[in-house]
Design a protein around this motif. Sequence first.
Motif, PDB file in Angstrom:
ATOM      1  N   MET B  87      41.431  41.002  49.061  1.00  0.00           N
ATOM      2  CA  MET B  87      42.128  39.979  48.278  1.00  0.00           C
ATOM      3  C   MET B  87      43.546  40.416  47.878  1.00  0.00           C
ATOM      4  O   MET B  87      43.949  40.335  46.720  1.00  0.00           O
ATOM      5  CB  MET B  87      41.306  39.584  47.048  1.00  0.00           C
ATOM      6  N   THR B  88      44.287  40.926  48.869  1.00  0.00           N
ATOM      7  CA  THR B  88      45.698  41.242  48.677  1.00  0.00           C
ATOM      8  C   THR B  88      46.500  40.116  49.339  1.00  0.00           C
ATOM      9  O   THR B  88      45.946  39.368  50.152  1.00  0.00           O
ATOM     10  CB  THR B  88      46.057  42.578  49.362  1.00  0.00           C
ATOM     11  N   PRO B  89      47.797  39.992  49.003  1.00  0.00           N
ATOM     12  CA  PRO B  89      48.581  38.934  49.656  1.00  0.00           C
ATOM     13  C   PRO B  89      48.552  39.051  51.179  1.00  0.00           C
ATOM     14  O   PRO B  89      48.614  38.052  51.885  1.00  0.00           O
ATOM     15  CB  PRO B  89      49.992  39.158  49.107  1.00  0.00           C
ATOM     16  N   GLU B  90      48.414  40.285  51.715  1.00  0.00           N
ATOM     17  CA  GLU B  90      48.412  40.477  53.171  1.00  0.00           C
ATOM     18  C   GLU B  90      47.070  40.121  53.795  1.00  0.00           C
ATOM     19  O   GLU B  90      47.006  39.682  54.940  1.00  0.00           O
ATOM     20  CB  GLU B  90      48.731  41.938  53.537  1.00  0.00           C
ATOM     21  N   MET B 111      36.330  25.606  48.719  1.00  0.00           N
ATOM     22  CA  MET B 111      37.028  26.345  47.673  1.00  0.00           C
ATOM     23  C   MET B 111      38.255  26.990  48.291  1.00  0.00           C
ATOM     24  O   MET B 111      38.160  27.687  49.302  1.00  0.00           O
ATOM     25  CB  MET B 111      36.102  27.422  47.115  1.00  0.00           C
ATOM     26  N   SER B 112      39.427  26.751  47.693  1.00  0.00           N
ATOM     27  CA  SER B 112      40.650  27.400  48.160  1.00  0.00           C
ATOM     28  C   SER B 112      40.988  28.518  47.184  1.00  0.00           C
ATOM     29  O   SER B 112      40.948  28.310  45.969  1.00  0.00           O
ATOM     30  CB  SER B 112      41.808  26.402  48.193  1.00  0.00           C
ATOM     31  N   LEU B 113      41.312  29.700  47.725  1.00  0.00           N
ATOM     32  CA  LEU B 113      41.541  30.864  46.870  1.00  0.00           C
ATOM     33  C   LEU B 113      42.945  31.417  47.048  1.00  0.00           C
ATOM     34  O   LEU B 113      43.577  31.224  48.084  1.00  0.00           O
ATOM     35  CB  LEU B 113      40.560  31.981  47.232  1.00  0.00           C
ATOM     36  N   THR B 114      43.387  32.148  46.030  1.00  0.00           N
ATOM     37  CA  THR B 114      44.619  32.920  46.122  1.00  0.00           C
ATOM     38  C   THR B 114      44.256  34.377  45.826  1.00  0.00           C
ATOM     39  O   THR B 114      43.191  34.643  45.264  1.00  0.00           O
ATOM     40  CB  THR B 114      45.650  32.443  45.080  1.00  0.00           C
ATOM     41  N   PRO B 115      45.130  35.329  46.175  1.00  0.00           N
ATOM     42  CA  PRO B 115      44.820  36.729  45.870  1.00  0.00           C
ATOM     43  C   PRO B 115      44.569  36.967  44.378  1.00  0.00           C
ATOM     44  O   PRO B 115      43.843  37.888  44.006  1.00  0.00           O
ATOM     45  CB  PRO B 115      46.063  37.477  46.346  1.00  0.00           C
ATOM     46  N   ALA B 116      45.129  36.118  43.503  1.00  0.00           N
ATOM     47  CA  ALA B 116      44.953  36.280  42.060  1.00  0.00           C
ATOM     48  C   ALA B 116      43.500  36.126  41.623  1.00  0.00           C
ATOM     49  O   ALA B 116      43.143  36.485  40.502  1.00  0.00           O
ATOM     50  CB  ALA B 116      45.834  35.290  41.306  1.00  0.00           C
ATOM     51  N   ALA B 117      42.655  35.580  42.504  1.00  0.00           N
ATOM     52  CA  ALA B 117      41.239  35.470  42.161  1.00  0.00           C
ATOM     53  C   ALA B 117      40.599  36.861  42.144  1.00  0.00           C
ATOM     54  O   ALA B 117      39.597  37.079  41.472  1.00  0.00           O
ATOM     55  CB  ALA B 117      40.524  34.564  43.155  1.00  0.00           C
TER      56      ALA B 117
END
Lengths: 109, 161
Positions: B87-90, B111-117
């Motif tokens: 779960m890093t931006p890369e 479910m859509s996720l971002t690294p901030a999860a």
Amino acid sequence: MADPGRVKLAVPASVRRGTVARLRALVLHPQERVERQGGRSVERNYRFVNRVVVTYLGRDIVELEPSTAISENPSFTIPFRATETGPLKVTFFDTHGGRFEGTAEVKVA
Amino acid sequence: MSRGLTRRAWLGLATLGVVGAGVRPRIAAAQGHLANLAPEEPIAATLRRLFADRPIKDGAALIAIEMPLIAEDGGSVPIAVEVKSPMTPESHVKAIYILAEKNPRPLNVKMSLTPAAGQAFVATNLRLADSGPVRVVAEMSDGTVLMAAREVRVTVAGCAA
């Protein structure tokens, strides 16, 4: 259903900085299912939650698009990386224009 | 037959787009009509609609699905899904899809996720129409699509969607 649209959130009392914690969010909502008659779906405007947006410190972190195949009183457990003390907000939107919000304060130790 | 509107008036309305499509405005408060729901289709058609021709790889090693083996009430079956990811931006999980193969409309939730999860995890309760596999698809940030499944026996159907 008592008090439809009420949002309940649960977060740990305190979270260590940088660790991942989980939020549990629930909304009291009928989440109507599609009715069938003679094997065919009945056409009408079904009322169900079709979008959930989770923001932490004002930034969107997770978005959900539930269908009618999510149970009544939809609940979701969602992770977040605790970086700072601040608000975690969950907004549920339904197909009839309903908007139900809840905010929990995350305490980062 | 009454002559409330002349032929000329009808033509005028038609050019304004009032006749036909114009009388059914799509407002935010009416999204629950069948036309706005996912179509009734077999799961293969749903997967094709979501991922087109992208190869779907076996994700059993990375996707953990926690569900009861036998669900007494198909109207509310707990599920917890975790996809292993830094779960890093890369490198992160962009989206998790939960699909019930035996439901008329197979997609339960996206479910859509971002690294901030910080973690690719979700738990909720599903409606299941019948015994069969529940599939979880993870879409990774590099475009890879992974899928895993769990067989669930449903005692009382959830008349799902």
